[in-house]
Design a protein around this motif. Structure first.
Motif, PDB file in Angstrom:
ATOM      1  N   PHE A  24      -0.108 -17.216   4.915  1.00 21.64           N
ATOM      2  CA  PHE A  24      -0.145 -18.015   3.736  1.00 21.64           C
ATOM      3  C   PHE A  24      -1.144 -18.818   3.324  1.00 21.64           C
ATOM      4  O   PHE A  24      -0.978 -19.892   4.339  1.00 21.64           O
ATOM      5  N   ALA A  25      -1.365 -18.997   1.881  1.00 22.66           N
ATOM      6  CA  ALA A  25      -2.303 -20.570   1.893  1.00 22.66           C
ATOM      7  C   ALA A  25      -1.418 -20.967   0.975  1.00 22.66           C
ATOM      8  O   ALA A  25      -0.940 -20.447   0.071  1.00 22.66           O
ATOM      9  N   ILE A  27      -2.099 -24.351  -1.643  1.00 21.93           N
ATOM     10  CA  ILE A  27      -2.862 -25.337  -2.630  1.00 21.93           C
ATOM     11  C   ILE A  27      -1.754 -26.255  -3.049  1.00 21.93           C
ATOM     12  O   ILE A  27      -1.217 -25.788  -3.623  1.00 21.93           O
ATOM     13  N   ALA A  72      -7.268 -21.575  -5.511  1.00 17.93           N
ATOM     14  CA  ALA A  72      -6.760 -20.461  -4.762  1.00 17.93           C
ATOM     15  C   ALA A  72      -7.414 -19.355  -5.358  1.00 17.93           C
ATOM     16  O   ALA A  72      -7.431 -18.125  -3.710  1.00 17.93           O
ATOM     17  N   PHE A  75      -8.584 -18.813  -1.501  1.00 15.75           N
ATOM     18  CA  PHE A  75      -8.021 -18.739  -0.325  1.00 15.75           C
ATOM     19  C   PHE A  75      -8.202 -16.993  -0.406  1.00 15.75           C
ATOM     20  O   PHE A  75      -7.806 -16.484   0.398  1.00 15.75           O
ATOM     21  N   ALA A  76      -8.002 -16.666  -1.970  1.00 15.88           N
ATOM     22  CA  ALA A  76      -6.989 -15.281  -1.833  1.00 15.88           C
ATOM     23  C   ALA A  76      -8.285 -14.101  -1.441  1.00 15.88           C
ATOM     24  O   ALA A  76      -7.856 -13.535  -1.476  1.00 15.88           O
ATOM     25  N   ILE A  81      -5.941 -13.542   4.320  1.00 14.37           N
ATOM     26  CA  ILE A  81      -4.486 -14.266   3.691  1.00 14.37           C
ATOM     27  C   ILE A  81      -3.654 -13.602   2.697  1.00 14.37           C
ATOM     28  O   ILE A  81      -4.619 -12.395   1.567  1.00 14.37           O
ATOM     29  N   VAL A  84      -0.899 -16.562  -1.318  1.00 15.32           N
ATOM     30  CA  VAL A  84      -1.092 -17.982  -1.618  1.00 15.32           C
ATOM     31  C   VAL A  84      -0.142 -18.331  -3.216  1.00 15.32           C
ATOM     32  O   VAL A  84       0.942 -18.169  -3.937  1.00 15.32           O
ATOM     33  N   ALA A  86       0.141 -21.760  -5.582  1.00 18.58           N
ATOM     34  CA  ALA A  86      -0.209 -23.446  -6.100  1.00 18.58           C
ATOM     35  C   ALA A  86       0.819 -24.342  -6.490  1.00 18.58           C
ATOM     36  O   ALA A  86       1.726 -23.891  -7.046  1.00 18.58           O
ATOM     37  N   SER A 113      -4.826 -13.786  -9.507  1.00 16.71           N
ATOM     38  CA  SER A 113      -3.779 -12.863  -8.576  1.00 16.71           C
ATOM     39  C   SER A 113      -4.479 -11.381  -8.832  1.00 16.71           C
ATOM     40  O   SER A 113      -4.477 -10.274  -8.121  1.00 16.71           O
ATOM     41  N   VAL A 120      -0.760 -14.352  -6.125  1.00 17.26           N
ATOM     42  CA  VAL A 120      -0.583 -15.465  -5.864  1.00 17.26           C
ATOM     43  C   VAL A 120       0.818 -16.819  -7.178  1.00 17.26           C
ATOM     44  O   VAL A 120       0.243 -16.003  -8.624  1.00 17.26           O
TER      45      VAL A 120
END
Ligand code: RBF
Length: 167
Positions: A24-25, A27, A72, A75-76, A81, A84, A86, A113, A120
């Motif tokens: 996972f990210a 932000i 986003a 990262f996506a 990953i 994400v 946000a 997304s 996302v």
């Protein structure tokens, strides 16, 4: 239930996927950081509570919510990953600026997304004032960060089922 009554930290948890190997990210917008830090804590805590490993959670900061979209996307676009989240807070009423930011970010997050085919999540609070923001960042209405993390988990679960043809 009306959105005003909803507790953002109360959700159904049946049939959640195994996320122990998912990456996972998160932000985080620095604008209104007294609130966005609480959103981050909620999201991080919910991910780990439901099985994510802490080394599989990365964090990136952006100056304001407007920059969440590009953050986003960076990262996506990374192959490793899986989802994400946000997080931002845009207080309405203080300036007309909020209209532009909210619409741009909502549209931008949706685009990222769809473009990447990954969840996302729009974890952006759009309250009328700071009190309402704090109520939704670990206050009486729960934590939007919790809800955003759970949304990511549930979308990964749905994705897995769709890919396996199990829906
Ligand atoms: N960013 C937020 O995340 N929340 C806000 O409430 C917010 N309000 C802003 C109001 C004004 C008048 C301006 C100029 C910016 C605001 N931003 C806010 C920052 C925005 O998302 C972005 O970082 C900057 O516009 C980049 O210069």
């Amino acid at each position: 239930m009306s959105s005003a009554d909803k507790n953002l930290s109360v959700f159904t948890t049946n049939g959640l996927p195994d996320i122990s190997a998912k990456k996972f990210a998160i932000i985080v917008a620095e604008w209104n950081s007294e609130v966005t830090e609480k959103l981050f804590e909620g999201a991080y805590q919910t991910l780990t509570q439901y099985g994510a490993s802490s080394e599989n959670i990365e964090r990136g900061n952006v100056p304001g919510s407007f920059e969440l979209t590009l953050g986003a996307q960076w990262f996506a676009e990374r192959a490793d990953i899986d989802a994400v989240i946000a997080l931002g807070v845009v207080i309405q009423g203080e300036t007309k600026h909020n209209d532009y930011i909210n619409h741009a970010v909502a549209q931008g997050i949706t685009n990222v997304s769809l473009k990447t085919g990954k969840p996302v999540i729009f974890g952006v609070l759009t309250p009328n004032n700071m009190e309402q923001a704090l109520d939704r960042a670990g206050g009486i209405h729960g934590n939007k960060g919790d809800e955003a993390a759970m949304t990511a988990i549930k979308m990964l679960g749905l994705q897995e089922m769709v890919l396996k043809g199990q829906v």
